[in-house]
Design a protein around this motif. Structure first.
Motif, PDB file in Angstrom:
ATOM      1  N   UNK A 174       0.835  -0.899  -0.063  1.00  6.49           N
ATOM      2  CA  UNK A 174       0.044   0.106  -0.127  1.00  6.49           C
ATOM      3  C   UNK A 174       0.946   1.438  -0.115  1.00  6.49           C
ATOM      4  N   UNK A 175       0.468   2.446  -0.588  1.00  6.26           N
ATOM      5  CA  UNK A 175       1.358   3.522  -0.949  1.00  6.26           C
ATOM      6  C   UNK A 175       1.544   4.376   0.356  1.00  6.26           C
ATOM      7  N   UNK A 176       2.456   5.097   0.283  1.00  5.47           N
ATOM      8  CA  UNK A 176       2.807   5.792   1.524  1.00  5.47           C
ATOM      9  C   UNK A 176       1.900   6.600   2.156  1.00  5.47           C
ATOM     10  N   UNK A 177       2.131   7.254   3.209  1.00  9.58           N
ATOM     11  CA  UNK A 177       1.242   8.004   3.985  1.00  9.58           C
ATOM     12  C   UNK A 177       0.791   9.420   3.282  1.00  9.58           C
ATOM     13  N   UNK A 178      -0.425   9.620   3.481  1.00  3.05           N
ATOM     14  CA  UNK A 178      -0.946  11.082   2.823  1.00  3.05           C
ATOM     15  C   UNK A 178      -0.397  12.027   4.009  1.00  3.05           C
ATOM     16  N   UNK A 179      -0.150  13.436   3.713  1.00  2.00           N
ATOM     17  CA  UNK A 179       0.029  14.421   4.659  1.00  2.00           C
ATOM     18  C   UNK A 179      -1.154  14.594   5.576  1.00  2.00           C
ATOM     19  N   UNK A 180      -0.975  14.609   6.746  1.00  2.00           N
ATOM     20  CA  UNK A 180      -2.091  14.856   7.793  1.00  2.00           C
ATOM     21  C   UNK A 180      -1.455  16.097   8.674  1.00  2.00           C
ATOM     22  N   UNK A 205      -8.970  19.211   6.610  1.00  2.00           N
ATOM     23  CA  UNK A 205      -9.192  18.832   5.310  1.00  2.00           C
ATOM     24  C   UNK A 205      -7.817  18.906   4.435  1.00  2.00           C
ATOM     25  N   UNK A 206      -7.474  17.801   3.513  1.00  2.00           N
ATOM     26  CA  UNK A 206      -6.463  17.782   2.694  1.00  2.00           C
ATOM     27  C   UNK A 206      -6.593  18.952   1.514  1.00  2.00           C
ATOM     28  N   UNK A 207      -5.614  19.606   1.310  1.00  2.00           N
ATOM     29  CA  UNK A 207      -5.673  20.605   0.037  1.00  2.00           C
ATOM     30  C   UNK A 207      -5.449  19.853  -1.244  1.00  2.00           C
ATOM     31  N   UNK A 208      -5.696  20.484  -2.296  1.00  2.00           N
ATOM     32  CA  UNK A 208      -5.740  19.849  -3.679  1.00  2.00           C
ATOM     33  C   UNK A 208      -4.265  19.431  -3.884  1.00  2.00           C
ATOM     34  N   UNK A 209      -3.051  20.455  -3.549  1.00  2.00           N
ATOM     35  CA  UNK A 209      -1.590  20.176  -3.734  1.00  2.00           C
ATOM     36  C   UNK A 209      -1.238  19.060  -3.031  1.00  2.00           C
ATOM     37  N   UNK A 248     -14.925  15.315  -2.007  1.00  2.00           N
ATOM     38  CA  UNK A 248     -14.943  13.960  -1.749  1.00  2.00           C
ATOM     39  C   UNK A 248     -13.532  13.298  -1.327  1.00  2.00           C
ATOM     40  N   UNK A 249     -12.340  13.745  -2.047  1.00  2.00           N
ATOM     41  CA  UNK A 249     -11.053  13.326  -1.588  1.00  2.00           C
ATOM     42  C   UNK A 249     -10.478  14.419  -0.503  1.00  2.00           C
ATOM     43  N   UNK A 250     -11.188  14.809   0.261  1.00  2.00           N
ATOM     44  CA  UNK A 250     -10.535  15.732   1.442  1.00  2.00           C
ATOM     45  C   UNK A 250     -10.050  14.976   2.591  1.00  2.00           C
ATOM     46  N   UNK A 251      -9.990  13.534   2.758  1.00  2.00           N
ATOM     47  CA  UNK A 251      -9.505  12.904   3.687  1.00  2.00           C
ATOM     48  C   UNK A 251      -8.586  11.818   3.007  1.00  2.00           C
ATOM     49  N   UNK A 252      -7.659  11.319   3.833  1.00  2.00           N
ATOM     50  CA  UNK A 252      -6.874  10.349   3.420  1.00  2.00           C
ATOM     51  C   UNK A 252      -7.099   8.967   2.691  1.00  2.00           C
ATOM     52  N   UNK A 253      -8.357   8.567   3.690  1.00  2.00           N
ATOM     53  CA  UNK A 253      -8.928   7.473   3.182  1.00  2.00           C
ATOM     54  C   UNK A 253      -9.609   7.238   1.811  1.00  2.00           C
ATOM     55  N   UNK A 254     -10.342   8.735   1.458  1.00  2.00           N
ATOM     56  CA  UNK A 254     -10.861   8.604   0.216  1.00  2.00           C
ATOM     57  C   UNK A 254      -9.942   8.778  -0.831  1.00  2.00           C
ATOM     58  N   UNK A 255      -8.640   9.438  -0.632  1.00  2.00           N
ATOM     59  CA  UNK A 255      -7.565   9.669  -1.559  1.00  2.00           C
ATOM     60  C   UNK A 255      -7.086   8.339  -1.749  1.00  2.00           C
TER      61      UNK A 255
END
Length: 687
Positions: free
Chosen positions: A84-90, A279-283, A313-320
């Motif tokens: 599974x891919x690396x962690x998303x920034x939180x 929430x995650x940013x687009x960048x 919809x993709x504002x959380x690490x789970x959804x991304x």
């Protein structure tokens, strides 16, 4: 314990030798009977009068055992998650002021901000080291908790030698205080923790409480998964606990806020600093997707900036993460005229199983091929079973969201219980009937066979025993176990001596006592340095059943052969072996006596493996159960593919939001799914 068993054995041997000498002087049968009774009495007296081994505190030893177990499990989890891919920034910032008490408000709000790389330093900066992390479903709370736990395991000196332990709050029955709950949780989740020999039950409990208070850093996950009234009580207990007690806690913001406000106007939990994940940013999303295999990052960047519902919809690490493993190369499939964020999430959830269970180079050339429709049914069934248990009152012994092979047998009740009861009646009842019938009369044998078989059968029908926590290896207790088996053999040999009045009693003693002595001598508590796995626990359970089947079958067959002959001996051996292996009774009672372990359950009933085996036989015909025959193979593959994660000897869904979606998608209760409860009717469950 070793001294006591050896003392009992020596006393019994000395008394038996005296009886043999007296037997040479007189032929009275009274000597035989009184000699047998005296031998047993001397053995019991020797056991109680022999002093035990002096006991010492086990807190240091338990701490190291727990740390070793967690290190092994975390290493296994990291290897399994390499696919599974690396962690998303939180990122997080300080939560609303009204969620913190006066101590929490003293912390500068600017210091309550950070990102993934700051998680350990953020926690260590807190004066009382009580940290609450809030975030919506899929925001990364549990992932952040696991990252903090892994980093702190590598640096125990920074937290005073404490051991960080992940604790699902759904396991907490708040009728227990914090210390008792955590002590029971450690015993249940990390079975096989060793105490010193001779340590009394009360002393062991005191050691566990000290371990919890002084050496454990609980990482409480999922306050929102508790029923609302229990959330309030849980916060009350944490707030009123010892001021030196440290912890981390996660929750969704709304549920935590309601629980704080439900504390009759009091402020937040004493000494806690509360932060909320942003929430995650687009960048952030685009940067992550650039490193994903088969991804189209430029297309993602364009779609995210053009379609706000996709970014929402993709504002959380789970959804991304879900989007990256389902639509990595085709983000345009998620967007369109009038598509909402909710519809995008549903598309991603629906595509997860097909994306993870179809052939792909990431799984390797020898990866198993699964039928996607069958996998969808199986995963949905597991989600509904988890949801059903989350909505019902928990005993506090096991987290309700765990997927354990021994608990899945419950889904085929009451048929499994009835079959277990019938098997117990046939095996134990016939075995006892043959033995007692030969020694006395067929009528007496029939009576005792039916009586004993019924008692064990009733216990088997209602038992929900956990897997055994012992294994077979040469260890320091071999002599003790051998002495215990020979002590039992003395009883068998004495009975033969009373009936035969010759030295065949010696052969009966050896034939009956040696198989039992050897198997008890090889029985040891589980090596805690070994990482626990679901498959390993099942293998250990099968070995235990097989060993005691052979030991009790062989012992009873040899003793019966000396008395009667091969035909009756073979019959008695088979039934005694089946009873001794598949049902908790004499074997487990002796093991419990030898080890005095909190983990060895002396209760009567069907062993976990046998109930699991019966359930598997029923799965294809007994609705609503829908699971594969090779269940553990499937569950382990689901872990590798990112659907599940291992938790000790069990599994859990990686994302609770996915469980909720599966339950909702599968519809309301039907005749094929009678266990499902509607949210309205289940709201009162667990109060």
């Amino acid at each position: 314990m070793a001294r006591k068993v050896l003392g009992a054995f020596l006393c019994a041997v000395l008394m038996a030798a005296g009886v043999l000498v007296l037997r040479e002087l007189t032929a009275s049968p009274i000597v035989d009977i009184l000699g047998l009774v005296a031998t047993i009495g001397f053995a019991i007296a020797g056991f109680w009068l022999t002093p035990g081994t002096p006991a010492t505190s086990d807190v240091d030893s338990l701490t190291e055992q727990l740390r070793g177990r967690l290190d092994g499990q975390n290493n296994g989890d990291r290897k399994a998650n390499q696919l599974n891919e690396e962690h998303l920034p939180v990122r997080w910032s300080a939560a609303a002021v009204d969620l913190m008490d006066s101590d929490g408000r003293k912390v500068m709000r600017s210091s309550l901000a950070g990102d993934w790389d700051d998680v350990t330093e953020q926690f260590l900066r807190l004066r009382r080291r009580r940290w609450v992390i809030l975030g919506e479903g899929g925001a990364g709370k549990s992932g952040l908790l696991l990252e903090l736990m892994q980093q702190l395991l590598k640096a125990p000196d920074r937290i005073g030698g404490r051991v960080p332990v992940l604790v699902p709050l759904s396991a907490w029955d708040v009728r227990k205080d914090v210390d008792d709950f955590l002590a029971d949780f450690l015993l249940d989740t990390y079975s096989g923790l060793k105490f010193s020999r001779g340590r009394k039950k009360d002393d062991r409990r005191a050691d566990l409480i000290r371990l919890v208070r002084e050496r454990v850093l609980p990482m409480f996950d999922g306050l929102d998964e508790m029923p609302a009234p229990r959330r309030v009580t849980a916060l009350e207990l944490l707030s009123e606990h010892d001021r030196e007690f440290q912890f981390v806690l996660t929750s969704r913001p709304e549920e935590y806020g309601d629980a704080v406000r439900g504390r009759h106007g009091r402020l937040g939990v004493a000494g806690t600093a509360v932060v909320e994940i942003q929430p995650l940013l687009v960048d952030d999303i685009v940067k992550y997707l650039r490193d994903v295999r088969d991804s189209a990052p430029e297309a993602w960047a364009a779609e995210l900036r053009e379609h706000k519902p996709l970014a929402d919809a993709l504002s959380t690490p789970l959804m991304v993460w879900l989007a990256s493993v389902t639509f990595a190369g085709n983000p345009g499939a998620l967007t369109g005229q009038g598509v909402t964020a909710k519809q995008i999430k549903e598309k991603v959830f629906k595509a997860l199983i097909p994306a993870r269970f179809t052939k792909h180079p990431r799984w390797g050339p020898n990866a198993r091929t699964w039928d996607v429709q069958a996998v969808t049914r199986w995963i949905t069934y597991l989600a509904r079973d988890v949801d059903r248990r989350r909505r019902t009152k928990t005993s506090g012994e096991t987290a309700d969201d765990l997927i354990s092979w021994w608990r899945l047998a419950d889904a085929a009740e009451p048929v499994v219980g009835r079959l277990a009861a019938l098997t117990a009646l046939l095996t134990t009842g016939v075995g006892v009937g043959i033995g007692v019938g030969y020694l006395f009369s067929p009528e007496i044998g029939l009576f005792f066979g039916v009586a004993v078989g019924t008692v064990i059968g009733v216990s088997a029908a209602h038992s929900r025993l956990k897997p055994t926590t012992v294994e077979f290896r040469f260890g320091g207790r071999f002599v003790v176990g051998l002495a215990g088996g020979l002590l039992v053999g003395l009883v068998g040999g004495g009975a033969v001596f009373v009936l035969q009045h010759d030295l065949s009693a010696v052969w009966a003693l050896a034939g009956f006592g040696l198989p039992l002595g050897i198997v008890y001598g090889l029985t040891s508590t589980v090596k805690v340095e070994d990482a626990v796995s679901p498959a390993g626990v099942l293998k250990r359970e099968r070995m235990f059943v097989l060993a005691y089947f052979i030991a009790y079958g062989l012992a009873c067959a040899i003793a019966c052969w000396i008395l009667s002959g091969p035909v009756l001996a073979l019959s008695l051996g088979i039934f005694a072996g089946l009873s001794g292996g598949m049902f908790n009774g004499l074997p487990w009672a002796v093991v419990h006596l030898l080890f005095k372990s909190e983990d060895v359950d002396p209760s009567a009933g069907a062993v976990a493996w046998f109930r699991f085996f019966l359930a598997k036989l029923l799965w294809r015909s007994h609705t609503p159960v829908d699971l594969p025959w090779r269940l553990l193979t499937f569950l382990e593959d689901a872990r590798r593919r990112g659907i599940l994660q291992q938790s000790g000897a069990s599994y859990r869904f990686r994302h609770v939001d996915y469980v909720d979606w599966l339950v909702k998608e599968s519809g309301p209760a039907t005749p094929g799914n009678p266990d499902h409860e509607s949210p309205d009717s289940a709201g009162a469950a667990g109060h």
